[in-house]
Every structure is written in C-alpha cells, then in structure tokens.
Write a protein that holds these residues in place. Structure first.
Motif, short mmCIF file in Angstrom:
data_model
loop_
_atom_site.label_atom_id
_atom_site.label_comp_id
_atom_site.label_asym_id
_atom_site.label_seq_id
_atom_site.Cartn_x
_atom_site.Cartn_y
_atom_site.Cartn_z
N PHE A 25 0.98 -16.75 15.26
CA PHE A 25 0.90 -16.83 16.72
C PHE A 25 1.41 -15.55 17.37
O PHE A 25 2.34 -14.90 16.87
CB PHE A 25 1.72 -18.02 17.24
CG PHE A 25 1.06 -19.35 17.01
CD1 PHE A 25 0.40 -19.99 18.04
CD2 PHE A 25 1.09 -19.95 15.77
CE1 PHE A 25 -0.23 -21.22 17.84
CE2 PHE A 25 0.47 -21.18 15.54
CZ PHE A 25 -0.19 -21.80 16.59
N ALA A 26 0.83 -15.22 18.50
CA ALA A 26 1.30 -14.10 19.32
C ALA A 26 2.71 -14.43 19.83
O ALA A 26 3.12 -15.61 19.83
CB ALA A 26 0.35 -13.87 20.51
N ASP A 27 3.42 -13.42 20.28
CA ASP A 27 4.78 -13.64 20.81
C ASP A 27 4.81 -14.68 21.91
O ASP A 27 5.80 -15.40 22.06
CB ASP A 27 5.38 -12.34 21.31
CG ASP A 27 5.71 -11.39 20.17
OD1 ASP A 27 5.80 -11.83 19.01
OD2 ASP A 27 5.89 -10.18 20.45
N ARG A 44 4.36 -29.39 23.06
CA ARG A 44 3.96 -28.03 23.43
C ARG A 44 5.08 -27.09 23.01
O ARG A 44 6.25 -27.33 23.31
CB ARG A 44 3.74 -27.91 24.93
CG ARG A 44 3.25 -26.54 25.37
CD ARG A 44 3.05 -26.49 26.89
NE ARG A 44 2.32 -25.32 27.31
CZ ARG A 44 2.85 -24.10 27.44
NH1 ARG A 44 4.13 -23.90 27.18
NH2 ARG A 44 2.10 -23.09 27.83
N ALA A 45 4.69 -26.07 22.27
CA ALA A 45 5.67 -25.07 21.84
C ALA A 45 5.09 -23.70 22.12
O ALA A 45 3.90 -23.46 21.89
CB ALA A 45 5.97 -25.23 20.35
N GLN A 46 5.94 -22.79 22.62
CA GLN A 46 5.48 -21.44 22.94
C GLN A 46 6.36 -20.43 22.22
O GLN A 46 7.59 -20.49 22.28
CB GLN A 46 5.52 -21.17 24.44
CG GLN A 46 4.93 -19.82 24.79
CD GLN A 46 4.66 -19.66 26.28
OE1 GLN A 46 5.05 -20.50 27.09
NE2 GLN A 46 3.99 -18.58 26.64
N GLY A 47 5.68 -19.50 21.55
CA GLY A 47 6.37 -18.46 20.80
C GLY A 47 6.60 -18.89 19.36
O GLY A 47 6.77 -20.08 19.08
N LYS A 113 -3.36 -16.98 20.34
CA LYS A 113 -2.85 -17.02 21.71
C LYS A 113 -2.65 -18.48 22.14
O LYS A 113 -1.70 -18.81 22.84
CB LYS A 113 -3.84 -16.31 22.64
CG LYS A 113 -3.43 -16.20 24.07
CD LYS A 113 -2.32 -15.20 24.23
CE LYS A 113 -2.07 -14.94 25.70
NZ LYS A 113 -0.98 -14.02 25.90
N LEU A 114 -3.58 -19.35 21.72
CA LEU A 114 -3.52 -20.76 22.06
C LEU A 114 -4.19 -21.58 20.96
O LEU A 114 -5.29 -21.24 20.51
CB LEU A 114 -4.25 -21.04 23.38
CG LEU A 114 -4.47 -22.50 23.75
CD1 LEU A 114 -3.14 -23.19 24.08
CD2 LEU A 114 -5.43 -22.63 24.93
#
Length: 132
Positions: A25-27, A44-47, A113-114
């Motif tokens: 995954f992207a940063d 939902r998780a980001q990073g 990215k997603l």
C-alpha cells in the motif's frame, strides 16, 4: 512497477503476512470494507501500519484466513477488479467462515492507493456471531 492485477494478486497471496501485505500500500493507501459499517464494525485502515494492524487482528481470530478461487475480471492501467473466496474457522465462535469477496483496487505509482472490498454481511455475521 507492479500492475493493478499484480498488486491485487500479491496482496491476496501475502494475506498471511500482514507486514508484507501492508507494504504493498501507498503511504496514504486505504483498505476498506464499507459493508461492515452496517454491522457497526469500523473496517477501514489507512497507511501501511494501520493496514498491518487490521490484518494481524483478523488473523488472531481466523488464523487460517487465506484467499482462494481468485478471478480477475477487469484491469485498466490504474485499476483491477476481482472476486476471491475464503473458507476458514473462526477461533472465537468455532464456526466456519465461508465468504466471497469482490475487490476493487486502485493503483498509483506501483502501490495500492485503495482496496475496497464488498462481502456478504449475513455470512460474516453468522460466522463471527456467538448468537446464531
């Protein structure tokens, strides 16, 4: 640089290794399962760090979680869409989790990215609920 299909296949293959899967995954990349919001679950998780933690927590309860029957239906220069299945025992309930996911992956510069996944919430409820 990996194509969207290569990224999706790599993610699916690495699901047993949360750090390796998250590294795809992207940063600012996002993994989300919006259908679970209807069950009151924030999926939902980001990073990469948050994604690694999300996957690791799933594997604690479903240690044999592995994707199989992978079919990629659509690939464009920046997206891929496929379906894939899981069949594994849920530790907390002793029930079998049988699920087919549909995943849309958006890639940017060789990273995810997603990744937005849809699933059958009733199948998830039945497997993870101690009530039914």
């Amino acid at each position: 640089m990996l194509t969207p299909t290569q990224l999706l296949r790599a993610y699916l293959a690495e699901i047993q290794d949360p750090a390796a899967a998250a590294a795809l995954f992207a940063d600012d990349g996002v993994l989300e399962l919006p259908a679970l919001a209807s069950m009151g679950i924030d999926a939902r998780a980001q990073g990469p760090a948050a994604i690694e933690k999300f996957i690791a927590s799933l594997l604690v309860n479903v240690p044999d979680f592995r994707f199989q029957d992978i079919h990629i239906f659509i690939e464009t220069p920046d997206q891929a869409f496929g379906e894939y299945s899981v069949e594994a025992s849920v530790r907390s309930t002793g029930k079998m989790y049988r699920q087919t996911y549909a995943g849309r992956l958006v890639a940017e510069r060789g990273k995810i990215k997603l990744l937005r996944e849809s699933l059958d919430t009733l199948a998830a409820y039945r497997a993870f609920s101690k009530d039914s």
